[in-house]
Design a protein around this motif. Structure first.
Motif, PDB file in Angstrom:
ATOM      1  N   THR A 207      42.423  33.521  47.657  1.00 33.02           N
ATOM      2  CA  THR A 207      42.611  34.366  46.474  1.00 33.02           C
ATOM      3  C   THR A 207      41.323  35.122  46.172  1.00 33.02           C
ATOM      4  N   TRP A 208      41.395  36.072  45.242  1.00 26.00           N
ATOM      5  CA  TRP A 208      40.257  36.948  44.949  1.00 26.00           C
ATOM      6  C   TRP A 208      40.064  37.083  43.439  1.00 26.00           C
ATOM      7  N   PRO A 209      39.892  35.941  42.734  1.00 31.26           N
ATOM      8  CA  PRO A 209      39.667  36.002  41.288  1.00 31.26           C
ATOM      9  C   PRO A 209      38.267  36.498  40.974  1.00 31.26           C
ATOM     10  N   GLU A 210      38.034  36.778  39.682  1.00 32.48           N
ATOM     11  CA  GLU A 210      36.742  37.328  39.271  1.00 32.48           C
ATOM     12  C   GLU A 210      35.572  36.409  39.635  1.00 32.48           C
ATOM     13  N   ALA A 211      35.783  35.089  39.543  1.00 32.10           N
ATOM     14  CA  ALA A 211      34.691  34.164  39.856  1.00 32.10           C
ATOM     15  C   ALA A 211      34.243  34.311  41.301  1.00 32.10           C
ATOM     16  N   VAL A 212      35.204  34.514  42.204  1.00 32.24           N
ATOM     17  CA  VAL A 212      34.873  34.697  43.616  1.00 32.24           C
ATOM     18  C   VAL A 212      34.219  36.054  43.826  1.00 32.24           C
ATOM     19  N   ARG A 213      34.701  37.072  43.123  1.00 28.02           N
ATOM     20  CA  ARG A 213      34.117  38.419  43.265  1.00 28.02           C
ATOM     21  C   ARG A 213      32.655  38.434  42.839  1.00 28.02           C
ATOM     22  N   ARG A 214      32.376  37.774  41.716  1.00 28.31           N
ATOM     23  CA  ARG A 214      30.996  37.771  41.221  1.00 28.31           C
ATOM     24  C   ARG A 214      30.074  37.040  42.189  1.00 28.31           C
ATOM     25  N   VAL A 224      32.911  44.906  53.645  1.00 25.66           N
ATOM     26  CA  VAL A 224      34.268  45.415  53.883  1.00 25.66           C
ATOM     27  C   VAL A 224      35.222  44.310  53.450  1.00 25.66           C
ATOM     28  N   ARG A 225      36.191  44.654  52.622  1.00 27.06           N
ATOM     29  CA  ARG A 225      37.153  43.649  52.155  1.00 27.06           C
ATOM     30  C   ARG A 225      38.471  43.825  52.883  1.00 27.06           C
ATOM     31  N   VAL A 226      38.921  42.763  53.533  1.00 26.97           N
ATOM     32  CA  VAL A 226      40.187  42.775  54.274  1.00 26.97           C
ATOM     33  C   VAL A 226      41.174  41.889  53.528  1.00 26.97           C
ATOM     34  N   THR A 227      42.261  42.472  53.053  1.00 28.16           N
ATOM     35  CA  THR A 227      43.289  41.711  52.349  1.00 28.16           C
ATOM     36  C   THR A 227      44.559  41.700  53.174  1.00 28.16           C
ATOM     37  N   VAL A 228      45.003  40.517  53.549  1.00 28.17           N
ATOM     38  CA  VAL A 228      46.271  40.372  54.264  1.00 28.17           C
ATOM     39  C   VAL A 228      47.277  39.823  53.269  1.00 28.17           C
ATOM     40  N   GLY A 229      48.220  40.660  52.855  1.00 31.43           N
ATOM     41  CA  GLY A 229      49.205  40.246  51.853  1.00 31.43           C
ATOM     42  C   GLY A 229      48.731  40.637  50.470  1.00 31.43           C
ATOM     43  N   SER A 230      48.386  39.649  49.636  1.00 27.76           N
ATOM     44  CA  SER A 230      48.060  39.880  48.233  1.00 27.76           C
ATOM     45  C   SER A 230      46.729  39.237  47.868  1.00 27.76           C
ATOM     46  N   ASP A 231      46.064  39.805  46.840  1.00 25.12           N
ATOM     47  CA  ASP A 231      44.849  39.196  46.314  1.00 25.12           C
ATOM     48  C   ASP A 231      45.167  37.924  45.537  1.00 25.12           C
ATOM     49  N   ASP A 232      46.428  37.804  45.078  1.00 20.22           N
ATOM     50  CA  ASP A 232      46.839  36.630  44.316  1.00 20.22           C
ATOM     51  C   ASP A 232      47.409  35.580  45.258  1.00 20.22           C
ATOM     52  N   LEU A 233      47.463  34.351  44.775  1.00 21.06           N
ATOM     53  CA  LEU A 233      47.962  33.264  45.604  1.00 21.06           C
ATOM     54  C   LEU A 233      49.459  33.404  45.812  1.00 21.06           C
ATOM     55  N   THR A 234      49.876  33.554  47.041  1.00 17.46           N
ATOM     56  CA  THR A 234      51.300  33.657  47.359  1.00 17.46           C
ATOM     57  C   THR A 234      51.616  32.688  48.490  1.00 17.46           C
ATOM     58  N   ALA A 235      52.849  32.217  48.499  1.00 16.37           N
ATOM     59  CA  ALA A 235      53.254  31.270  49.532  1.00 16.37           C
ATOM     60  C   ALA A 235      53.464  31.990  50.854  1.00 16.37           C
ATOM     61  N   ASP A 427      38.298  34.957  32.751  1.00 13.39           N
ATOM     62  CA  ASP A 427      38.518  35.465  34.101  1.00 13.39           C
ATOM     63  C   ASP A 427      38.632  36.987  34.106  1.00 13.39           C
ATOM     64  N   ASP A 428      38.229  37.608  32.963  1.00 13.66           N
ATOM     65  CA  ASP A 428      38.400  39.055  32.838  1.00 13.66           C
ATOM     66  C   ASP A 428      37.068  39.785  32.734  1.00 13.66           C
ATOM     67  N   ILE A 429      35.956  39.106  33.048  1.00 13.05           N
ATOM     68  CA  ILE A 429      34.649  39.761  32.992  1.00 13.05           C
ATOM     69  C   ILE A 429      34.508  40.646  34.219  1.00 13.05           C
ATOM     70  N   PRO A 430      34.255  41.932  34.031  1.00 17.09           N
ATOM     71  CA  PRO A 430      34.191  42.828  35.198  1.00 17.09           C
ATOM     72  C   PRO A 430      33.124  42.406  36.188  1.00 17.09           C
ATOM     73  N   ALA A 431      33.483  42.436  37.437  1.00 18.91           N
ATOM     74  CA  ALA A 431      32.511  42.169  38.497  1.00 18.91           C
ATOM     75  C   ALA A 431      31.831  43.473  38.870  1.00 18.91           C
ATOM     76  N   PRO A 432      30.689  43.403  39.544  1.00 16.67           N
ATOM     77  CA  PRO A 432      30.060  44.636  40.020  1.00 16.67           C
ATOM     78  C   PRO A 432      31.002  45.395  40.943  1.00 16.67           C
ATOM     79  N   LYS A 433      30.639  46.623  41.222  1.00 19.40           N
ATOM     80  CA  LYS A 433      31.476  47.506  42.025  1.00 19.40           C
ATOM     81  C   LYS A 433      31.942  46.808  43.306  1.00 19.40           C
ATOM     82  N   GLY A 434      33.238  46.888  43.578  1.00 17.62           N
ATOM     83  CA  GLY A 434      33.838  46.157  44.683  1.00 17.62           C
ATOM     84  C   GLY A 434      33.521  46.749  46.047  1.00 17.62           C
ATOM     85  N   PRO A 435      33.800  45.988  47.103  1.00 20.31           N
ATOM     86  CA  PRO A 435      33.530  46.439  48.455  1.00 20.31           C
ATOM     87  C   PRO A 435      34.594  47.382  48.994  1.00 20.31           C
ATOM     88  N   THR A 436      34.303  47.951  50.153  1.00 22.08           N
ATOM     89  CA  THR A 436      35.315  48.732  50.864  1.00 22.08           C
ATOM     90  C   THR A 436      36.524  47.848  51.099  1.00 22.08           C
TER      91      THR A 436
END
Length: 440
Positions: A207-214, A224-235, A427-436
């Protein structure tokens, strides 16, 4: 910035031929491998968000070994200190051992050795291996450490784990390590490696919550950020999910026995006949032991995996399960994250876990490597289960599966709480600018 072109065939991968042999038996790269390899082989930092069983170990392992080989790893360190240059952090000892085994196999043709460092076993053998890390032995040179944060930090503080030469860092299952309270340990460990500008950092998470982003933003450089499927936890979409709702929990044993018969599981399993492996999850150690004994009493060949067992016993149980010596394994959530057992045909949740996240990771033990799988969950609505019914129903609904039996419970979705900060966690504190970002 130029776009990343995925590697869709192993032949496109520009790595030594000995590394190519690790793909034997695979038809094509998995999505996380296809999109991670190009930037990783260029030396870029990468964040990989992908479901369990997606091939993440080779996604970071191939670039790690390729980088090490190209750097003429056999040349001795100028400082004469430890020659460790690759560090992989993992949340559990089982995942650390599994990753160590994979990297050791990749490095063997090149004389590159790996050391696994984790708790639950005596320190002395690990200390001895680390003290010998700078010396070549039997033609092998130790250049890789794979371990859990707590034990690595412990050995660092004792002065036997020198990470000053680490220029390739991997955080595997980063969300799990943060949730287990390893953040301070992780930061201390990273501060002992080479600076971010001189280090390549790979980070993988379900998953990719704010805590992990920070966390990522503080130790990676323009990743470079590679997302396969969703940023949220999915089965895992390849796992067929079903739920059995009980009015009386005492009937679980009989239902489990009937279910095993329905799944055509033989009581005596021929070694190697591992396509019918079934993993049964219990919530507590005593419960796992009781279910194991009940199944043995009814003639099943079954093993157990839980925290009260010694590390050698846990490893023996895993090996017997993987090779089909025992076709059933009863486990607590110690086995739910990261373990790669390719031929698990079904997962049975005898007791629902403490969180829906753990449910998703439990059922991710089947349907791995592109295969399909099946999960059956026993749900009573007792104790903690009732409050999770709404969130569990959402996971089933999003997968297109039936959840009618759950509707008698409240369908509210509880506000997520952090394991350390509770309901006051923001979990809503903005993280710094995200990656590609690349979404496959």
């Amino acid at each position: 910035m130029h776009p990343v072109k995925p590697i869709i065939a192993f032949a496109q991968l520009n790595v030594p031929s000995e590394l190519q042999s690790s793909f034997a038996g695979f038809k094509e790269p998995t999505p996380i491998q296809a999109c991670t390899w190009p930037p990783a082989l260029e030396g870029r930092d990468v964040v990989g968000i992908a479901e369990t069983g997606s091939g993440k170990t080779l996604a970071f392992g191939i670039p790690a070994l390729s980088r090490l080989i190209e750097s003429n790893f056999k040349s001795s360190s100028k400082s004469g200190k430890s020659t460790i240059s690759i560090l992989v952090l993992a949340p559990t000892r089982e995942l650390a051992i599994q990753t160590h085994d994979t990297l050791a196999a990749l490095g063997k043709p090149f004389g590159i050795a790996s050391v696994a460092v984790f708790g639950g076993v005596p320190k002395d053998p690990q200390v001895k291996m680390l003290k010998n890390a700078s010396m070549a032995k039997d033609g092998m040179t130790t250049r890789i450490i794979v371990g859990t944060p707590g034990r690595i930090l412990d050995l660092m503080q004792e002065g036997v784990c020198d990470l000053s030469g680490v220029d390739y860092l991997v955080l595997d299952e980063a969300d799990r390590m943060l949730d287990k309270g390893f953040e301070n340990d992780i930061r201390n460990i990273i501060s002992s490696t080479k600076p971010a500008a001189e280090r390549q950092t790979m980070m993988f998470s379900a998953t990719w919550p704010e805590a992990v982003r920070r966390l990522a933003s503080t130790f990676q450089t323009n990743p470079v950020r590679v997302t396969v499927g969703s940023d949220d936890l999915t089965a895992n979409s390849r796992v067929e999910q079903s739920v059995v709702v009980f009015d009386d929990a005492r009937s679980k044993d009989q239902r489990l026995l009937a279910l095993l018969q329905k799944l055509s599981h033989k009581k005596t399993t021929t070694k190697g006949a591992s396509d019918s492996l079934i993993l049964i999850f219990a919530l507590y150690k005593k419960e796992a032991s009781r279910v194991e004994q009940m199944l043995k009493y009814n003639g099943y060949s079954v093993g157990a995996l839980h925290g009260d067992m010694s590390q050698p016993a846990r490893l023996e149980t895993l090996e017997n399960f993987k090779n089909g010596t025992t076709g059933l394994m009863v486990a607590t959530d110690v086995a739910a994250r990261g373990l790669d057992i390719p031929n698990v045909g079904a997962v049975i949740n005898y007791t629902f876990p403490l969180t829906v996240e753990d449910y998703v990771h439990r059922i991710g033990r089947t349907g791995r490597g592109g295969k399909t799988g099946k999960s059956i969950t026993f749900f009573t609505g007792d104790n903690h289960e009732r409050s999770l019914a709404g969130e569990f129903a959402r996971v089933l609904r999003e997968g297109g599966f039936e959840y009618e039996g759950l509707k008698k419970f409240p369908m509210t979705i509880k506000k997520k709480e952090h394991s350390a900060y509770g309901a006051f966690f923001r979990d809503d504190i903005p993280a710094p600018k995200g990656p590609t970002k690349i979404v496959f």
